[in-house]
Design an enzyme around this catalytic site. Sequence first.
Site, PDB file in Angstrom:
ATOM      1  N   GLU A   1       9.917   8.376 -17.078  1.00 22.24           N
ATOM      2  CA  GLU A   1       8.504   8.789 -17.167  1.00 22.24           C
ATOM      3  C   GLU A   1       7.902   8.357 -18.499  1.00 22.24           C
ATOM      4  OE1 GLU A   1       8.113  12.773 -14.470  1.00 22.24           O
ATOM      5  OE2 GLU A   1       9.391  12.899 -16.227  1.00 22.24           O
TER       6      GLU A   1
ATOM      7  N   SER B   1      14.968  21.636 -16.735  1.00 23.55           N
ATOM      8  CA  SER B   1      13.754  22.439 -16.870  1.00 23.55           C
ATOM      9  C   SER B   1      14.108  23.722 -17.592  1.00 23.55           C
ATOM     10  CB  SER B   1      13.210  22.734 -15.471  1.00 23.55           C
ATOM     11  OG  SER B   1      12.452  23.923 -15.485  1.00 23.55           O
TER      12      SER B   1
ATOM     13  N   LYS C   1      16.634  21.885 -11.733  1.00 22.26           N
ATOM     14  CA  LYS C   1      15.941  20.623 -11.979  1.00 22.26           C
ATOM     15  C   LYS C   1      16.707  19.616 -12.813  1.00 22.26           C
ATOM     16  CE  LYS C   1      11.850  19.874 -11.593  1.00 22.26           C
ATOM     17  NZ  LYS C   1      11.187  18.941 -10.721  1.00 22.26           N
TER      18      LYS C   1
ATOM     19  N   HIS D   1       0.831  -1.213   0.000  1.00 28.42           N
ATOM     20  CA  HIS D   1       0.000   0.000   0.000  1.00 28.42           C
ATOM     21  C   HIS D   1       0.865   1.263   0.000  1.00 28.42           C
ATOM     22  CE1 HIS D   1      -3.363  -2.659   1.165  1.00 28.42           C
ATOM     23  NE2 HIS D   1      -2.444  -3.245   1.927  1.00 28.42           N
TER      24      HIS D   1
END
Length: 462
Positions: free
Chosen positions: A295, A282, A288, A160
């Site tokens: 992804e 970024s 970043k 979980h």
Amino acid sequence: MKKTTNLVWGGRFEYNSSNLLKRINNSISFDHNLVEEDIKLNKSYAKSLFKAKIINANELKKINVALDDLKLEVKKKNFKFSDDYEDIHMNVEMELKKRIGRLAGKLHTGKSRNDQVATDVKLWIKEKLKNVINKIIKIQKTIIKKSESNLNVIMPGFTHSQNAQPILYAHYLLSFFEMFERDKKRAKQLLENIDECPLGSGALAGTNFYEIDRKELAKNLGFKKPTENSLDSVSDRDFVIEFLFLLSILSMHFSRISEDFIIWSGSAYEFLKFPDNLCTGSSIMPQKKNPDAAELVRSKCGRIYSSLFNLLIIQKSLPSGYSKDLQEDKEPLFDAFKTIDLLLDIVNEMIGSVIINKIKMYNLSKKGYMTATDLADWIVKKTDYTFREAHNITGKIVLMAEKKKKLLSELSLKEFKTIEPKINKDIFNYVSIENSVARKNSYGGTNINQVIKAIKRAKKKI
Ligand code: ARG
């Protein structure tokens, strides 16, 4: 417009195809992918025609030379596919006609594009399955390497998404070895299931009186045997669906490992870092470094699933026999394979190159009372409480520890005894993270010796 072109099927037509028809009907822009298979098929078929005495030795030779030349040109990328001929089969046939004239027309004796395309696609998938299997093995090797070099790294195991029980990072990695092992098995199984050759089924009813030896034709094309029923053969695309299904599961596994790594690379966990070559920056936030490769791996399974659903939908309620709907199998199929082929490489790179932070993993393992099950198991083993009673007692101990802001291992024996007097100092052997891991000594568990054995077994599978 009155007929001006000479299409192979044009005999019974009075008027030309409209541009609209060409736009919806032509498939050469994508089925040129099948050119190698189509040439291979034609070569084997020519051999069968020779055996059936439909062409003579000289004609066979001419056809073979022309097909070999064409193959070479395709390989060198010198061959230009033409939109004047609707699909790959027509392109190959018309090209042969340019080279060997009327003889090219003999090559289609007894053959239909219906059995031809089914065979081309099967041949194509057979090759790609081998490619998928090889690349899965590569990933499995990387997993073994990384498991061996990180044998002592302890991390939280989650259920979980909450800390559950401590495990070895190697154990985590090996869980993916198993997923990929199943993917590999599915691919091997499909290679077996697919091993029947549709060619020789004709348009739907079988080949006419020409004596095409289907068994030999199947062997020549690398199949174990011919398909059993000609009507089924021309519209069977189960194997495309099965292929897309196995790619879907594989991509699902890819999305799961990517998701873990992405979350663990974030500031909340800092379990690992992606190397620069798998990240982008970024355009506004100079600090970043984003895990874009992972992804995209995570998201690409959407694309592969949609190919699977595409095929399932195309074939739902399709009437018996060939229908042009089946031409729509190719773009989703090619797209799914192109996608998975890239993912296979990226996932291998990703597993091999993420940089693990052992300390962060270990420190988080201390949180969340992950050895509470061990404590309950101690109570069961050393007292006469049942597991349910022990579970309840342990729950109370966890609650006390939480209130005192202590780890289980930081509680004093006195504190333990306030909840359960039967507890003695032996308990401290059970609540440490290391011992918890060591105690999971069941077959397939996270104990280091079990993991070493699992690695040994894994090595035998690749
Ligand atoms: N391009 C077609 C396909 O991909 C080949 C078969 C065409 N057959 C036909 N009867 N028109 O399915």
